[in-house]
Structure formats: structure tokens, C-alpha cells
Scaffold this active site. Sequence first.
Site, PDB file in Angstrom:
ATOM      1  N   LYS A 203      22.581  43.391  -7.925  1.00 44.97           N
ATOM      2  CA  LYS A 203      23.736  43.206  -8.809  1.00 44.97           C
ATOM      3  C   LYS A 203      25.027  42.922  -8.025  1.00 44.97           C
ATOM      4  O   LYS A 203      25.067  43.077  -6.811  1.00 44.97           O
ATOM      5  CB  LYS A 203      23.888  44.424  -9.713  1.00 44.97           C
ATOM      6  CG  LYS A 203      22.625  44.730 -10.539  1.00 44.97           C
ATOM      7  CD  LYS A 203      22.356  43.685 -11.619  1.00 44.97           C
ATOM      8  CE  LYS A 203      20.925  43.608 -12.094  1.00 44.97           C
ATOM      9  NZ  LYS A 203      20.445  44.687 -12.917  1.00 44.97           N
TER      10      LYS A 203
HETATM   11  C1  LIG Z   1      19.272  45.241 -13.817  1.00 43.92           C
HETATM   12  C2  LIG Z   1      19.291  45.285 -15.301  1.00 43.92           C
HETATM   13  C3  LIG Z   1      19.141  46.482 -16.001  1.00 43.92           C
HETATM   14  C4  LIG Z   1      18.684  47.757 -15.365  1.00 43.92           C
HETATM   15  O1  LIG Z   1      19.504  48.270 -14.422  1.00 43.92           O
HETATM   16  P1  LIG Z   1      18.907  49.350 -13.398  1.00 43.92           P
HETATM   17  O2  LIG Z   1      20.120  49.807 -12.665  1.00 43.92           O
HETATM   18  O3  LIG Z   1      17.914  48.647 -12.525  1.00 43.92           O
HETATM   19  O4  LIG Z   1      18.291  50.434 -14.190  1.00 43.92           O
HETATM   20  C5  LIG Z   1      19.326  46.466 -17.374  1.00 43.92           C
HETATM   21  N1  LIG Z   1      19.599  45.332 -18.041  1.00 43.92           N
HETATM   22  C6  LIG Z   1      19.722  44.161 -17.403  1.00 43.92           C
HETATM   23  C7  LIG Z   1      20.056  42.939 -18.200  1.00 43.92           C
HETATM   24  C8  LIG Z   1      19.550  44.089 -16.014  1.00 43.92           C
HETATM   25  O5  LIG Z   1      19.624  42.909 -15.396  1.00 43.92           O
END
Ligand SMILES: *Cc1c(COP(=O)(O)O)cnc(C)c1O
Length: 385
Positions: free
Chosen positions: A184
Amino acid sequence: MRDSFLPFSPPLICKEEIDEVVDTLRSDWIATGPKVKLFELEFASYVGAPAALAVSSGTHAMQIALAALGIGPGDEVISTPMTFCATIHVIEQAGAVPVLVDVEQDTLNIDPNKIEQAITSKTKALMPVHLYGHPCDMNGILSIAEDRNLCVIEDAAHAVSAKHKGRMVGNLGTMTAFSFYATKNLTTAEGGMLTGDLEGIDNARIWSLHGMSRDAYNRYGNDVSWYYEVVLPGFKCNMTDIQASLGIHQLRKLEGFQKRRRDIANQYFQALSQIPEIELPTEREGIESAWQLFVIRLHLDRLTIDRNRFIQEMKALNIGTSVHFIPIHIHPYYRDKYNYRPNDFPVAHNNYLRLVSLPINLRMSNQDVDDVIEAVHDVTTHYRR
Ligand SMILES: *Cc1c(COP(=O)(O)O)cnc(C)c1O
């Protein structure tokens, strides 16, 4: 063709983060302590939210939001098929029913015009996802929520720093969930943040830590520091100071990170806009995308290969790409449980067949960006119909 493989989304961790982690490891606090507190305060202030709660993942941030807002069995939550499975899993895990609504053709975000007809007397919340970092049509969504007295829990896993009509994502809906997963825009390896109003975040904090309330402790004063009361069957998903050590510095550098992401996006726009075999992503008027992902769509009728083969050809040219996302309703669990057919959400499904995510990350050099552009040129030219 480049001679080493370009990975799709490696993280960028520098000296400040590493030094801060080491400092934490040498201190008396390695679990939730002063650095988590500082990260929460700085994050809330950055997005302009009254309060923030740091948790162990974006998924947990959404799970805690549902719990804190009292959503559970007998309730329905409206969301989108075009998301990562976690968004819908947390609704299922809460014992509520996910109700999917198709997406807009340009942004692939949930279509507010299709929300009304999905609302029933059981609907409690809307869970929009700011896909790829492009905020949803929040004016449309918030006005429906207000009319129908619904909560809005945003999955902002892609949208840290994104702006909607001049306002930061994180202070728009009832609660907003961010992810700091390794791929991210801002990472703590694993981690997440929930933003909302003071009361909602206080409640969410209790849910995030075994349902333990320190209110009694505060009433009695410091001499009974061992005392707490369990007021809820809470979860255990607090963030650690080790993770917050990464987050504090990633957040301070975020504006610079975003400038670079936008710069890469602009290079793609300039270089790829002349290729008739592909469609480039949209950025609507009044929106600042976080550019978590740069997703092109193939004009399959102008190519002799399908999307899967396109990805293989890019890989043969040493470029890592991906697909975001396989729509929820074609995954076996949801398909079978809710009897979904691919064309129940035709916009999501038809576009899914055309999606390719190109690398966009802070480790890329301009040469890497040029290599991606050249590979897209080569593959589209070679397989032009
Ligand atoms: C990465 C992601 C998540 C989950 O986040 P985590 O921190 O891995 O639990 C949820 N929704 C979307 C759209 C994502 O890309």
C-alpha cells in the site's frame, strides 16, 4: 527488453524507519505504547478526522468498525463486487448479509444510482471501496445514507491521501478503514487505521482490545492500575510500536511519495494515450486519486490475445503486472452461497476480463517506467488485430 524482472509492488523502507524500529526494540515498549499513540494523532490530523485507532490490518479496521456500529445478524450491508475479498468477508464474519451493487463504468467504484434499489428495511450500512485510490462518488453515497439513516464505512485501503472535492478521504463517512499492508501507499508491513468521531473510535478501541474498558480505572485513579472491566467480547487486533515506528516516518514522507506516484501516472498517461488497444484510467473532476494502482483496460476486440495472455507476454518481457480484482461474485464461496452468475454484475464482470494493473511504486526509476511503457507498446503492436 530489460534484463532483470521488474517486481509489481515492492515496499520502500528507508533509514528513518529502520532506526525508529531499532529504537523501539531497545526500549521498554514493543507492543502498543507511545509510538502507536503518536502515529494515531499524526494520522488523524493528516486526514482531518476527529480520532484514529491503529490496528493490526485494514481488514481488522473494517471488522472493528462493523462491531463498533453494532452491525450483526439480521442486518444487510451494501458493498461492491469489485474489491478484495476482505471487504465482504468482514460482513459475513459479523453475521450480516453482504448485498452487492454493480459499479460505474469509468471508475469501477460502486454506482450510487444502483444503491437505492438494493436498500431494504434490513439495510444498516453502505461499504464503498475507493478502488485504486480514486474516491467513490461520496456526494451521492452520503446523501443516500442521510436520507435512509445508514452508516457509511469506507474501505480506504487504496486511498490514503486521496481527495474528494477538496476533502481528504478519512473524514467523509461514519468511519474509514485504511490498510498499511506491504504493497500500500504507506506501509507498516501489516497494519491498518480506523478513523471516525471521538465516540465511535473510543468504542472501536474497546472492541480492538478484548473488550476491556479502562473507564473504571480512570474513575478509581492510579492506585488501582490493575483494574479493568470487560464490557464486550472484543477482538485482539491492536497495532504494535514496532509497526508504528514504520508508520510515523512513512506518514511524514507521504506527500513526497504521492508526488512521485502522480508523476509516474502522468508518464503513463502521456506515453500510453496514443495506443488504441488500451483504455487508460479515469480521474474525475474534483478528485485527487491516491494512485495506489494504475489499471489499464484492454480493448479485446482490437487484440488477438486475451488479458491472461497479455500478462504472460508482459512477464516474458520482464514486467510484473497483476489483476485487481477478481470480482467477489465469481469466487466459489460467494458464487455458491448467493447463487451469483457472472452477469449479475455485468459492469464488474466485463471489465474484470480486460483489467491489467501496471507497476506503480516508489522503487521504480524513470527507466523502469520507460521499460513498462515499451513493453505495453511491444505487446499491443505485436498482437494488434
Ligand atoms: C489491501 C486491501 C484490504 C485489506 O487490507 P489488509 O491490511 O491486508 O487487511 C482491503 N480492501 C482492499 C480493497 C485492499 O486492497
